[in-house]
Design an enzyme around this catalytic site. Structure first.
Site, PDB file in Angstrom:
ATOM      1  CG  ASP A 144       4.809   1.628  -2.900  1.00 19.33           C
ATOM      2  OD1 ASP A 144       4.624   1.723  -1.671  1.00 19.33           O
ATOM      3  OD2 ASP A 144       3.886   1.525  -3.718  1.00 19.33           O
ATOM      4  CD  GLU A 175      -2.644   0.570   2.813  1.00 17.22           C
ATOM      5  OE1 GLU A 175      -2.676   1.027   3.981  1.00 17.22           O
ATOM      6  OE2 GLU A 175      -1.853   0.986   1.952  1.00 17.22           O
TER       7      GLU A 175
END
Lengths: 265, 399
Positions: free
Chosen positions: A57, A46
């Site tokens: 995040d 990924e």
């Protein structure tokens, strides 16, 4: 066409999906990292497309994203780097993960065309709304043979999980608990167990990978008890922060997660 | 275009091509809960009773509409000031937080989070949390904490926890990111009180409706003072745009009323240090909303600049993006220096020291082309106490 994602799930168990940020720690590290990770046993890659404001995040990937942007990473540079992707990792599924705004500025169709051309298999765009995807982008994704991966959280309703499952033909990304990526607080083990069991009982058509907060072999093995595999990102980025030799460090990291018995190389 | 279309977004939160809810799945349940319940809660008579009571007895509404005679003489128009600076806590921000705290209680939430730039919204949130006894966490950029220390002290005195944000540029954009991340980590018991008409649907509509009390009062007060509910101009500053949304709201569908949105040009639009998003911004996604924002060619969000901490946001609310694109509102950009001159002018002509943000709206008065019979309402969104340090540092530009 060759469906690398399906093949991977059909031929392997306990898949390790590894996230890393493109252009980090140094701009040219993207492909050497991809190669090292796969050779060490990563089953899915990924590749993070860095964004200035990564809402989902935690601090580790925020920092790797800003560093990658400061290194000069952007989508034209990334696609240039990925031209050799399939020469380096022929069979491993590769996903691009990132936020919608840079993709919109690049142009959604141009983005899908280039991603498909370099051999990317699927996309994770967490802030692309499901309605928007279904109405505007699903046909385009299909036209370019790209799979969409959707996130599921402990709060996602059953009806919505079924809709996500119906719209995807890759895998579902089960967010392990509340929080952004790289979280260090341990989720309530019992609640998490119930969540994974609830999802398993739905008999979904897509396989599942568990991500967020999985940092080591123990976490990986535990996740594999509840799903077809797991996703590790922040822990690898942390290991790369001070790495002299990023590919060698990444390879060591992956070998540490996958026990010698499970290793395919 | 139907008359109501400027006020109300579509079911998915679009004003023209702007708006929507571009959020990760982790936020979906919370935003969906809000989306499906906010209109019913706002319409509930018990909620309205509580809200009206607090707006009157706690916030101090209605705020006066003051005819500024010396300012009128100076600009050759009939100028009224809507005195939001007289609200409790010193700005319009509390209109929104009072409404959202009542909403949070009805949703059963036990914890409140907010972002703040200049600290005004943080103070307004900390205030209502103290009022109802809910714990409050305010995210504030480390840079802003340094330059707005009196407001940090106020929030702490009110019992709120101020968390310094050290990611990114350490200002409002990053504080908003951190508040959103907190909400992701606390998906069940927490309500996020956004301070402006930004963010994913339904926030822009929710905040606009709660600020709309400003223009509702203006209409009644204008009728009394001028014989007409409708002025010729309504002028308000725009960062994210909550005071402008409130001041414009009940005039949006009155085409005879010219709506003037005033942005911060910083050092000047072409200087590279500006926050004039309507000129420098392009369509994109920021904080869950498709709107105009300041970004580079690769879609990375860039940092705006304004001397005023309340206007240096890299986006504008989707309603304002639509008002600009459709031509319904006119945008004017005012530099730091022009704003500082307006601070001095209002202080000396009317005995009112405005907030630096508000001063941008006042500085636009000379550019309206208003005639002596024209009625102009400036939304005096906040008072200048919080900016005294900045004013003292710039005394040479104030005279």
């Amino acid at each position: 066409m060759n469906n690398r994602i399906k093949n991977a799930f059909a031929s392997k168990q306990n898949l390790l999906n590894v996230y890393f940020t493109a252009g980090y720690p140094r701009l040219p590290d993207t492909l050497p990292l991809a190669k090292a990770l796969v050779e060490a046993g990563a089953d899915i890659l990924e590749i993070g497309m860095p964004f200035s404001d990564p809402l989902a995040d935690g601090p580790v990937i925020q920092r790797s994203s800003s560093a990658a942007l400061a290194n000069g990473m952007n989508l034209p540079v990334l696609f240039e780097q990925l031209r050799e992707l399939r020469a380096v990792v022929p069979e491993t599924p590769v996903l691009l993960m990132g936020y919608l705004n840079p993709v919109l500025q690049f142009g959604v169709e141009a983005f899908l065309r280039q991603a498909a051309a370099v051999g990317v298999d699927g996309l994770i765009l967490p802030d692309l709304p499901l309605d928007e995807y279904e109405e505007r982008y699903h046909p385009l994704f299909q036209q370019y043979g790209l799979k969409a991966v959707f996130l599921v959280t402990p709060q996602t309703s059953e009806a919505r999980i079924r809709r996500l499952d119906a719209l995807s033909d890759a895998f579902l990304y089960l967010v392990s608990g509340p929080g952004t990526t790289g979280g260090t607080t341990l989720p309530d083990a019992e609640a998490q167990q119930q969540y994974f069991e609830r999802i398993a009982a739905l008999n979904l058509k897509n396989p599942r990978l568990i991500g967020f907060g999985i940092a080591d072999k123990m976490g990986f093995d535990r996740a594999c008890e509840h799903a077809e595999g797991a996703i590790i990102g922040s822990a690898l980025i942390r290991a790369l922060q001070d790495a002299e030799d990023a590919p060698a460090t990444a390879a060591r990291f992956v070998r540490g997660i996958k026990s010698p018995v499970a290793r395919s190389v | 275009m139907t008359p109501s279309s400027y006020q109300q977004p579509t079911a998915r939160g679009y004003y023209g091509e702007f708006g929507g809810a571009f959020i990760p799945e982790m936020l979906y349940p919370n935003v969906e809960e809000l989306r499906t319940s906010y209109l019913d809660i706002l319409a509930d008579p018990d909620f309205q009773l509580d809200l009206q009571h607090l707006l009157r007895d706690y916030v101090g509404r209605p705020t006066p509409l003051f005819e500024a005679r010396r300012l009128s003489e100076r600009y050759g128009a009939r100028i009224f000031l809507k005195r939001e600076d007289l609200c409790h806590t010193g700005a319009h921000k509390i209109n929104n937080t009072v409404g959202q705290i009542l909403l949070a209680q009805r949703l059963g939430k036990k914890r409140i989070i907010a972002e703040t730039g200049a600290g005004q919204h943080g103070v307004a949130t900390a205030t209502v949390c103290a009022l109802v006894g809910l714990p409050c966490v305010v995210y504030m950029g480390a840079t802003d904490i340094e330059r707005q220390s009196p407001n940090v002290a106020r929030m702490r005195l009110l019992g709120a926890e101020v968390r310094a944000v050290t990611s990114g540029s350490q200002t409002l954009k990053d504080a908003t990111n951190e508040a959103i991340r907190d909400w992701i980590a606390n998906p069940v018991d927490t309500h996020y009180i956004i301070g402006s008409v930004v963010g994913p649907h339904p926030y822009p509509d929710l905040v606009a409706r709660l600020q709309a009390v400003i223009s509702a009062e203006m209409r009644a007060q204008l009728l009394e003072k001028t014989g007409s509910e409708l002025p010729h101009f309504v002028v308000a500053c725009v960062g994210g745009g909550s005071n402008a949304a409130g001041a414009f709201y009940h005039f949006l569908d009155e085409p005879s009323v010219r709506l003037i949105a005033v942005e911060a040009a910083g050092h000047g639009i072409a200087s590279g240090h500006s926050a004039a998003t309507s000129v420098l911004g392009t369509p994109g996604i920021i904080h869950g909303s498709r709107t105009l924002l300041m970004q580079d060619e690769h879609g990375q969000i860039t940092e705006p600049y304004s001397l005023s901490a309340g206007l240096d946001y890299p986006g504008i609310g989707p309603l304002h993006a639509h008002l600009g694109a459709s031509g319904r509102a006119e945008f004017i950009a005012i530099t730091d220096e022009e704003a500082l001159q307006a601070v001095s002018e209002l202080s000396r002509l009317e005995g009112i020291i405005p907030a630096l943000e508000t001063a941008h709206a006042l500085a636009a008065l000379g550019q309206l082309g208003a005639g002596c019979d024209d009625v102009v309402v400036v939304n005096l969104s906040g008072r200048g106490d919080k900016d005294l340090e900045t004013y003292l540092k710039n005394l040479d530009k104030l005279v």
